[in-house]
Design a protein around this motif. Structure first.
Motif, mmCIF file in Angstrom:
data_model
loop_
_atom_site.group_PDB
_atom_site.id
_atom_site.type_symbol
_atom_site.label_atom_id
_atom_site.label_comp_id
_atom_site.label_asym_id
_atom_site.label_seq_id
_atom_site.Cartn_x
_atom_site.Cartn_y
_atom_site.Cartn_z
ATOM 1 N N ALA A 65 10.544 6.664 -3.978
ATOM 2 C CA ALA A 65 9.531 6.590 -5.028
ATOM 3 C C ALA A 65 9.951 5.674 -6.182
ATOM 4 C CB ALA A 65 9.211 7.985 -5.556
ATOM 5 N N THR A 66 11.241 5.573 -6.453
ATOM 6 C CA THR A 66 11.697 4.749 -7.582
ATOM 7 C C THR A 66 11.494 3.259 -7.336
ATOM 8 O OG1 THR A 66 13.933 4.793 -6.701
ATOM 9 C CG2 THR A 66 13.396 6.402 -8.418
ATOM 10 N N VAL A 67 11.283 2.847 -6.094
ATOM 11 C CA VAL A 67 10.976 1.445 -5.829
ATOM 12 C C VAL A 67 9.540 1.296 -5.314
ATOM 13 C CG1 VAL A 67 13.326 0.596 -5.540
ATOM 14 C CG2 VAL A 67 12.096 1.485 -3.565
ATOM 15 N N LYS A 68 8.704 2.286 -5.639
ATOM 16 C CA LYS A 68 7.273 2.227 -5.328
ATOM 17 C C LYS A 68 6.485 2.563 -6.595
ATOM 18 C CE LYS A 68 6.240 4.932 -1.899
ATOM 19 N NZ LYS A 68 5.919 5.650 -0.670
ATOM 20 N N ARG A 69 6.651 1.754 -7.628
ATOM 21 C CA ARG A 69 5.994 2.027 -8.905
ATOM 22 C C ARG A 69 4.602 1.415 -8.992
ATOM 23 N NH1 ARG A 69 10.018 4.143 -12.292
ATOM 24 N NH2 ARG A 69 12.123 3.547 -11.670
ATOM 25 N N SER A 70 4.416 0.206 -8.464
ATOM 26 C CA SER A 70 3.095 -0.421 -8.493
ATOM 27 C C SER A 70 3.071 -1.610 -7.550
ATOM 28 C CB SER A 70 2.720 -0.882 -9.911
ATOM 29 O OG SER A 70 3.419 -2.063 -10.252
ATOM 30 N N SER A 71 1.869 -2.051 -7.251
ATOM 31 C CA SER A 71 1.644 -3.249 -6.453
ATOM 32 C C SER A 71 0.492 -4.013 -7.089
ATOM 33 C CB SER A 71 1.295 -2.860 -5.013
ATOM 34 O OG SER A 71 0.984 -3.989 -4.245
ATOM 35 N N THR A 72 0.668 -5.330 -7.221
ATOM 36 C CA THR A 72 -0.371 -6.166 -7.806
ATOM 37 C C THR A 72 -0.828 -7.183 -6.773
ATOM 38 O OG1 THR A 72 0.609 -5.937 -10.005
ATOM 39 C CG2 THR A 72 -0.948 -7.747 -9.696
ATOM 40 N N TRP A 73 -2.138 -7.231 -6.550
ATOM 41 C CA TRP A 73 -2.748 -8.126 -5.570
ATOM 42 C C TRP A 73 -3.751 -9.027 -6.266
ATOM 43 C CZ3 TRP A 73 -2.156 -8.095 -0.118
ATOM 44 C CH2 TRP A 73 -1.234 -7.160 0.356
ATOM 45 N N ASP A 74 -4.168 -10.077 -5.547
ATOM 46 C CA ASP A 74 -5.287 -10.863 -6.053
ATOM 47 C C ASP A 74 -6.567 -10.076 -5.769
ATOM 48 O OD1 ASP A 74 -5.854 -11.226 -3.359
ATOM 49 O OD2 ASP A 74 -5.304 -13.329 -3.336
ATOM 50 N N CYS A 75 -7.687 -10.636 -6.038
ATOM 51 C CA CYS A 75 -8.956 -9.903 -5.914
ATOM 52 C C CYS A 75 -9.603 -10.062 -4.547
ATOM 53 C CB CYS A 75 -9.922 -10.345 -7.013
ATOM 54 S SG CYS A 75 -9.332 -9.924 -8.652
ATOM 55 N N GLY A 76 -8.800 -10.306 -3.517
ATOM 56 C CA GLY A 76 -9.344 -10.483 -2.179
ATOM 57 C C GLY A 76 -9.891 -9.198 -1.586
ATOM 58 N N SER A 77 -10.766 -9.350 -0.618
ATOM 59 C CA SER A 77 -11.405 -8.193 0.018
ATOM 60 C C SER A 77 -10.438 -7.385 0.872
ATOM 61 C CB SER A 77 -12.594 -8.651 0.866
ATOM 62 O OG SER A 77 -12.142 -9.498 1.915
ATOM 63 N N MET A 79 -7.964 -5.779 0.035
ATOM 64 C CA MET A 79 -7.535 -4.565 -0.662
ATOM 65 C C MET A 79 -8.729 -3.722 -1.100
ATOM 66 S SD MET A 79 -4.500 -3.420 -1.192
ATOM 67 C CE MET A 79 -3.735 -3.803 0.347
ATOM 68 N N ALA A 80 -9.837 -3.816 -0.378
ATOM 69 C CA ALA A 80 -11.017 -3.015 -0.714
ATOM 70 C C ALA A 80 -10.717 -1.515 -0.626
ATOM 71 C CB ALA A 80 -12.180 -3.374 0.208
ATOM 72 N N LEU A 81 -9.771 -1.138 0.220
ATOM 73 C CA LEU A 81 -9.391 0.278 0.369
ATOM 74 C C LEU A 81 -8.127 0.593 -0.433
ATOM 75 C CD1 LEU A 81 -10.086 0.645 4.200
ATOM 76 C CD2 LEU A 81 -11.525 1.387 2.294
ATOM 77 N N HIS A 82 -7.985 -0.040 -1.580
ATOM 78 C CA HIS A 82 -6.788 0.120 -2.410
ATOM 79 C C HIS A 82 -6.527 1.568 -2.793
ATOM 80 C CE1 HIS A 82 -9.120 0.543 -6.160
ATOM 81 N NE2 HIS A 82 -9.952 -0.305 -5.572
ATOM 82 N N ARG A 83 -7.563 2.375 -2.877
ATOM 83 C CA ARG A 83 -7.361 3.787 -3.247
ATOM 84 C C ARG A 83 -6.523 4.517 -2.200
ATOM 85 N NH1 ARG A 83 -12.661 2.801 -5.128
ATOM 86 N NH2 ARG A 83 -12.832 3.119 -7.366
ATOM 87 N N ASP A 84 -6.598 4.100 -0.939
ATOM 88 C CA ASP A 84 -5.781 4.710 0.111
ATOM 89 C C ASP A 84 -4.301 4.398 -0.097
ATOM 90 O OD1 ASP A 84 -8.175 5.587 1.150
ATOM 91 O OD2 ASP A 84 -8.167 4.201 2.858
ATOM 92 N N ALA A 87 -3.093 6.404 -3.093
ATOM 93 C CA ALA A 87 -2.918 7.826 -2.740
ATOM 94 C C ALA A 87 -1.541 8.113 -2.142
ATOM 95 C CB ALA A 87 -4.011 8.264 -1.769
ATOM 96 N N THR A 88 -0.843 7.091 -1.652
ATOM 97 C CA THR A 88 0.494 7.287 -1.084
ATOM 98 C C THR A 88 1.576 7.264 -2.154
ATOM 99 O OG1 THR A 88 0.980 4.945 -0.698
ATOM 100 C CG2 THR A 88 -0.234 6.128 1.044
ATOM 101 N N GLY A 89 1.216 7.013 -3.410
ATOM 102 C CA GLY A 89 2.200 6.959 -4.486
ATOM 103 C C GLY A 89 2.524 5.550 -4.936
ATOM 104 N N LEU A 90 1.815 4.547 -4.398
ATOM 105 C CA LEU A 90 2.010 3.159 -4.809
ATOM 106 C C LEU A 90 0.702 2.663 -5.432
ATOM 107 C CD1 LEU A 90 3.841 0.617 -4.821
ATOM 108 C CD2 LEU A 90 2.782 0.006 -2.625
ATOM 109 N N PRO A 91 0.566 2.809 -6.757
ATOM 110 C CA PRO A 91 -0.674 2.381 -7.416
ATOM 111 C C PRO A 91 -0.918 0.885 -7.214
ATOM 112 C CG PRO A 91 0.757 3.539 -8.958
ATOM 113 C CD PRO A 91 1.540 3.329 -7.705
#
Length: 165
Positions: A65-77, A79-84, A87-91
């Motif tokens: 978890a300490t190396v799963k703090r966040s992920s930043t993507w471009d606005c491509g389609s 990542m349309a299911l980004h909420r999934d 939900a695993t702990g990687l916002p």
């Protein structure tokens, strides 16, 4: 995304993107940890959001978890299911449209990935082959790390996490 992402001092913040193959029919996802510049190449069998989301979840699933703090993507389609993923702990956060500098580590690593997977070639989904490419890239010493390799810096981050646990 959190303010702590900007300084790169706090490990566990990732940047993600797709590298697209010949004719747009194949792709690989790239995940780069911002502090260490450690690269994970995620094999894909398609570019749709379900395929990409499931592959990213599988790729980061075993990380602490300490190396799963966040992920930043471009606005491509993709990542349309980004909420999934969140939900695993990687916002998942999104860079502003047309602002590639907000994911600079990823853009730079994608250029290196293109040395191995040039524009105009079919990109394989063979996980062994892609892991070998990532390992070679992660074993390149970087000036930013006083000539340490991203693999060494990332291992140090994981060991520091294990010693504090």
């Amino acid at each position: 995304r959190p303010d702590e992402v900007e300084g790169r001092a706090v490990p566990g913040h990732w940047e993600g993107d797709l590298v697209i193959g010949k004719g747009g029919t194949s792709a690989v996802a790239t995940l780069v940890e911002r502090t260490s510049r450690f690269l994970i190449l995620v094999p894909l069998t398609g570019r749709d959001s379900l395929t990409v989301t499931q592959a990213v979840i599988a790729a980061v699933g075993d990380l602490p978890a300490t190396v799963k703090r966040s992920s930043t993507w471009d606005c491509g389609s993709e990542m349309a299911l980004h909420r999934d993923v969140t939900a695993t702990g990687l916002p998942v956060y999104f860079a502003h449209p047309h602002s590639p500098w907000e994911r600079g580590s990823n853009e730079n690593l994608n250029r290196i990935v293109r040395e191995y997977l040039p524009t105009g070639v079919e990109i394989t989904s063979d996980p062994t082959y892609l892991a070998a490419i990532a390992a070679e890239i992660n074993d390149r010493p970087r000036k930013i790390h006083d000539w340490k390799k991203p693999s060494e810096v990332f291992t140090e981050l994981l060991e520091a996490d294990a010693s504090t646990a």
